[in-house]
Design an enzyme around this catalytic site. Structure first.
Site, short mmCIF file in Angstrom:
data_model
loop_
_atom_site.label_atom_id
_atom_site.label_comp_id
_atom_site.label_asym_id
_atom_site.label_seq_id
_atom_site.Cartn_x
_atom_site.Cartn_y
_atom_site.Cartn_z
N ARG A 113 0.98 -1.24 -0.07
CA ARG A 113 -0.11 -0.12 -0.17
C ARG A 113 0.98 1.16 -0.06
O ARG A 113 1.84 1.56 0.90
CB ARG A 113 -0.98 0.10 1.19
N SER A 127 -8.52 0.25 0.24
CA SER A 127 -9.72 0.49 1.50
C SER A 127 -10.09 1.85 1.63
O SER A 127 -10.41 2.55 0.63
CB SER A 127 -8.94 -0.20 2.62
N ASP A 171 -17.01 1.57 4.13
CA ASP A 171 -15.69 2.09 3.54
C ASP A 171 -15.87 2.09 2.21
O ASP A 171 -16.46 1.03 1.50
CB ASP A 171 -14.39 1.81 4.09
N ASP A 196 -15.57 -3.42 2.80
CA ASP A 196 -15.42 -4.65 3.88
C ASP A 196 -15.54 -4.15 5.21
O ASP A 196 -15.47 -4.93 6.07
CB ASP A 196 -13.86 -5.19 3.68
N THR A 247 -3.79 -7.64 15.92
CA THR A 247 -4.27 -6.93 15.32
C THR A 247 -4.50 -7.15 13.60
O THR A 247 -3.43 -7.75 13.09
CB THR A 247 -3.76 -5.43 15.50
N GLU A 300 -12.91 -6.77 14.67
CA GLU A 300 -11.78 -5.71 15.18
C GLU A 300 -12.52 -4.20 15.26
O GLU A 300 -13.20 -3.92 14.63
CB GLU A 300 -10.51 -5.70 14.20
N LYS A 310 -13.02 -9.54 7.10
CA LYS A 310 -14.37 -8.38 7.38
C LYS A 310 -15.05 -8.26 6.05
O LYS A 310 -14.54 -8.63 4.78
CB LYS A 310 -13.60 -7.23 7.97
#
Length: 601
Positions: free
Chosen positions: A56, A152, A306, A310, A381, A405, A419
């Site tokens: 990313r 995302s 978003d 997801d 996480t 989360e 997710k």
């Protein structure tokens, strides 16, 4: 030769030798002409890092950025790694999807071309899909891996490359390191194929998999006829992303009346014109247009996904007229309790029922599980850990009915072990509709859960910091103090010396998953996996407060997650606010370190 010793002019020439995109070539050529050494260094000196989050970065020319060349190089390394490590990978194939961001379509085509060039079967969604369609495709087609081109909820200048393994979960170590090594060994492009979607060997699975996905999601519906009679209106925003058609379809599958769209935000738009940060987590500012739409049509509930759909969030207008945006922890707790309620209502046994959350999420889920007598675990996480742990527990005979989360990511059932903001939307519409039918509200329901399980208040936020050296210095001071001593046992470079108090509160113990230390364990070794790739320290205070400080794998941020439980909501919130202020000033020193405060969209 190390890249540190290579003249920047040689790196620029290497870029121009490899890059076949005229736009990005021109960017580097112009920087060379301008003798802009600083910008050339920033773009070319270091390679974009491949990690468990894949890739990313900003979309522009350079080895450290997202562009055609780095996407091809990543695809080549991934392709060869998968061929080596996944049985029958060539025949099982790869699933590729993309969102609406600038260059996402090109990146997807180039990725497909790299795999096709090695004789790998390619399933590519030619049109826009929400991210969960890729892991769902890997699961249904028994594919060797999956790739989703998306950033995302990042700003519009960014894009990303998310990888799913053959188990339909995001990759975890050691695959990230293995793929990164293969990328470095295969930097010379073996193809540059923008026309891969026209290749007859490529299969578009949309017609098969989208109905199959909604068939599985529909099984989460409790009573379609009751939903059809609901008079509750739901306003929806896609944050200029891909979610709207999928959100409409899930409401139809659950029997609900159509969503009321926030017209300015439901069509895909890579410019994200109405929000500086296309992230519904950023606060009420991001949802202002949705609130306006809701008030115009008399709706009390707003749903948001978003941009890659997801993630999911919900807001409700209170009796006072104020809009309340629920936190990820609050939504997660409500989902868990509703999932358990529906599980029991179906007559299934509680034996080996489980729920999961990330370690920075609320302790309230653990309390719910303890009271209700079901299994609970926390993970590192990220949904890569939640999804993989769910699969491991299923092999032990558990039914993992929910995982979440706090960053508004929710996993309902086993449709995908990731997710999914679309299945979450349908499920929450079902919950909200039931509550309103019973004369209650979402806020009333949450209050009833607090009364049953205790009041929990969170303080989650972040500072922006673009200098890695500053971040490393901040965390080093947390670990070793301002004047670090030598470690007599030689386990660490310096003797660990964590804070003993945060404000007036004593630190009961500390867990550091970067260096592998947990003061609460007899051997000082943490149970959760350790990773030196990112900073992550958790402090447990004597008043029961727990907070974690960590760096982001995808953004230049220092994040914190803080939670307090008390006998009343007001007391919990007051304590959380006070400890947050003490923690940020004492450990992060924002003024001294010139940290940038979070801004809302």
């Amino acid at each position: 030769m190390s890249s540190h010793s290579i003249p920047i002019s040689d790196l620029a020439n290497e870029w121009l030798r490899l890059d076949k995109n005229p736009e990005t070539r021109k960017e580097i050529e112009l920087l060379v002409q301008q003798n802009n050494t600083a910008e050339l260094e920033a773009r070319l000196r270091h390679r974009i890092e491949f990690g468990t989050a894949g890739l990313r970065a900003t979309m522009e020319a350079g080895f450290s950025r997202m562009n055609d060349l780095t996407v091809i190089q990543a695809s080549q390394g991934l392709c060869l790694y998968v061929l080596e490590h996944v049985p029958n990978a060539r025949e099982r194939g790869v699933v590729i999807g993309h969102d609406h961001r600038h260059h996402s379509n090109d990146f997807a085509r180039l990725t497909a071309g790299a795999f096709l060039a090695k004789g790998v079967k390619v399933y590519a969604y030619k049109n826009l899909v929400h991210t969960p369609m890729v892991p769902f495709g890997v699961k249904k087609l028994n594919a060797a891996c999956g790739i989703m081109i998306t950033a995302s909820h990042n700003p519009k200048k960014d894009n990303g490359y998310k990888v799913y393994w053959e188990n339909a979960c995001q990759i975890i170590p050691p695959h990230d390191e293995g793929i990164a090594k293969k990328i470095l060994e295969n930097l010379e492009p073996w193809t540059w194929d923008y026309n891969s979607f026209d290749n007859p060997a490529l299969v578009d699975p949309t017609a098969e998999l989208v109905p199959a996905y909604f068939s599985e999601v529909q099984q989460l519906c409790v009573d379609k006829a009751v939903n059809a009679a609901s008079e509750t209106k739901f306003v929806y925003t896609a944050m200029h992303g891909v979610g709207y058609p999928f959100a409409c379809r899930v409401m139809e599958e659950f029997g609900f009346q159509p969503l009321v769209p926030t017209k300015e935000q439901v069509q895909p738009d890579p410019e994200f014109p109405t929000v500086a940060f296309p992230n519904p987590e950023e606060g009420k500012g991001a949802l202002a247009l949705a609130f306006k739409t809701a008030e115009e049509v008399g709706a009390k509930v707003v749903f948001a996904n978003d941009p890659d759909a997801d993630r999911f969030t919900v807001a409700e207008q209170q009796r006072s007229g104020e809009w309340v945006l629920f936190t990820g922890n609050q939504i997660g707790t409500m989902f868990a309790c509703e999932a358990l309620r529906n599980w029991r209502a179906s007559g299934k046994s509680d034996a080996k029922v489980g729920v999961l959350c990330s370690t920075v999420s609320s302790s309230m889920l653990a309390k719910v599980a303890k009271v209700e007598g079901i299994h609970w675990e926390d993970t590192l996480t990220g949904f890569k850990w939640i999804g993989n742990r769910a699969i491991d527990l299923e092999k032990e005979g558990y039914n993992i009915i929910f995982g979440y989360e706090e960053a508004i990511g929710f996993m309902l059932g086993d449709i995908v072990r990731d997710k999914d903001g679309v299945s979450a939307l349908g499920y929450f519409a079902q919950l909200a509709s039931r509550l309103y039918r019973e004369g209650s509200t979402i806020s009333d329901y949450l209050e009833s859960l607090y009364q049953k399980y205790g009041y929990f208040a969170s303080a989650n936020s972040y500072f922006i910091c673009h200098e890695k050296e500053t971040i490393d210095r901040i965390f080093a001071k947390m670990r070793f103090g301002a004047a670090p001593e030598a470690d007599p046992q030689g386990q660490f470079a310096h003797k660990l010396s964590y804070a003993t108090h945060i404000g007036p509160h004593k630190v009961a113990h500390v867990r550091d998953l970067t260096v592998g230390y947990d003061s609460s364990k007899p051997d000082h070794r943490p149970v959760l996996p350790v990773s030196a790739a990112a900073h992550m320290i958790t402090y447990y205070l004597d008043n029961g407060c727990v907070f974690t400080l960590r760096t982001s794998g995808t953004e230049p941020k220092i994040k914190w997650y803080l939670e307090v439980s008390a006998s009343s909501q007001a007391d919990a919130e007051a304590q959380a606010k006070a400890i947050e202020a003490a923690m940020t000033q004492q450990l992060l020193e924002p003024e001294v370190n010139k940290l940038q405060y979070r801004t809302s969209s």
